[in-house]
Design a protein around this motif. Structure first.
Motif, PDB file in Angstrom:
ATOM      1  N   MET A   1       0.807  -1.207   0.000  1.00 18.12           N
ATOM      2  CA  MET A   1       0.000   0.000   0.000  1.00 18.12           C
ATOM      3  C   MET A   1       0.853   1.276   0.000  1.00 18.12           C
ATOM      4  O   MET A   1       0.333   2.363   0.179  1.00 18.12           O
ATOM      5  CB  MET A   1      -0.959   0.002   1.194  1.00 18.12           C
TER       6      MET A   1
ATOM      7  N   ARG B   1      -5.399  -1.156  -4.360  1.00 17.45           N
ATOM      8  CA  ARG B   1      -5.409   0.144  -3.685  1.00 17.45           C
ATOM      9  C   ARG B   1      -6.794   0.789  -3.751  1.00 17.45           C
ATOM     10  O   ARG B   1      -7.258   1.385  -2.785  1.00 17.45           O
ATOM     11  CB  ARG B   1      -4.350   1.049  -4.299  1.00 17.45           C
TER      12      ARG B   1
ATOM     13  N   LEU C   1      -9.081  -0.988  -1.318  1.00 15.34           N
ATOM     14  CA  LEU C   1      -8.784  -0.554   0.044  1.00 15.34           C
ATOM     15  C   LEU C   1      -9.344   0.845   0.293  1.00 15.34           C
ATOM     16  O   LEU C   1      -9.941   1.109   1.344  1.00 15.34           O
ATOM     17  CB  LEU C   1      -7.273  -0.572   0.311  1.00 15.34           C
ATOM     18  N   ALA C   2      -9.206   1.737  -0.670  1.00 12.55           N
ATOM     19  CA  ALA C   2      -9.740   3.094  -0.524  1.00 12.55           C
ATOM     20  C   ALA C   2     -11.254   3.052  -0.354  1.00 12.55           C
ATOM     21  O   ALA C   2     -11.814   3.766   0.492  1.00 12.55           O
ATOM     22  CB  ALA C   2      -9.352   3.944  -1.732  1.00 12.55           C
TER      23      ALA C   2
ATOM     24  N   GLU D   1      -3.494   6.389   3.025  1.00 15.04           N
ATOM     25  CA  GLU D   1      -3.570   5.072   3.664  1.00 15.04           C
ATOM     26  C   GLU D   1      -3.699   3.945   2.652  1.00 15.04           C
ATOM     27  O   GLU D   1      -3.209   2.850   2.858  1.00 15.04           O
ATOM     28  CB  GLU D   1      -4.767   5.061   4.619  1.00 15.04           C
ATOM     29  N   SER D   2      -4.352   4.212   1.541  1.00 16.73           N
ATOM     30  CA  SER D   2      -4.565   3.166   0.544  1.00 16.73           C
ATOM     31  C   SER D   2      -3.436   3.073  -0.477  1.00 16.73           C
ATOM     32  O   SER D   2      -3.460   2.209  -1.347  1.00 16.73           O
ATOM     33  CB  SER D   2      -5.896   3.387  -0.169  1.00 16.73           C
TER      34      SER D   2
END
Length: 178
Positions: A83, A124, A127-128, A146-147
């Motif tokens: 990430m 990614r 995750l976002a 964060e992602s």
């Protein structure tokens, strides 16, 4: 009194000599201990390198794409480095212990993704989306960081491509009650 002073001086000299001997002995033992610790550290580093090389060789020998994809999925779950924005297909190949060419061939033959980088972008983005849904207290910039997406604009573009709405609209879809 003079004899007593002489005896005390001799005793002090003996004690000084004994103390010097003990300090020298401690210094020698300390140096040996440092050498031993350094040797153990080097041995541990050598073992780690050897283990990585053995794993890379084993992974490089994987002819079966299914096995390599399974290994990829396991590694993806274990690694947080994925990430990071600078984690790319070359880093993924290194993580798996295969050549970049082997990784590209794997994705061409055994994946719905056109390339390893497209796969990482998708991870990614997913995750976002999860962060937007589950962490309403995170700012959009924090979600992007964060992602592993490079910036807010990249996050906006990716979410727009996937779900047809902005990150804020997507978040509001799930957080109407709050």
């Amino acid at each position: 009194m003079l004899a007593e002073n002489d005896a005390l001086r001799q005793e002090v000299d003996k004690l000084k000599n004994e103390m010097i001997r003990l300090v020298e002995r401690n210094l020698d033992l300390s140096q040996r201990l440092e050498e031993d610790v350094e040797l153990r550290r080097r041995t541990e580093v050598a073992r780690e390198i050897l283990a990585k090389n053995i794993e890379r060789q084993r992974n490089a020998d994987l002819q079966d794409d299914g096995q390599l994809m399974a290994l990829l999925e396991i590694r993806v779950e274990q690694e947080n480095a994925l990430m990071q924005p600078d984690f790319d297909s070359k880093a993924l190949a290194k993580l798996l212990g295969v050549s970049n060419e082997r990784l590209v061939r794997l994705f061409r033959r055994s994946s719905i993704y056109s390339s390893p980088d497209a796969y990482l972008d998708n991870l990614r983005t997913l995750l976002a989306m999860r962060l937007l849904r589950d962490k309403p207290q995170y700012s959009i910039a924090a979600v992007a960081e964060e992602s592993g997406l490079k910036n807010i604009r990249t996050l906006q573009r990716r979410i727009q491509e996937v779900v047809g709405m902005t990150p804020v609209e997507y978040r509001m879809l799930f957080n109407r009650d709050t």
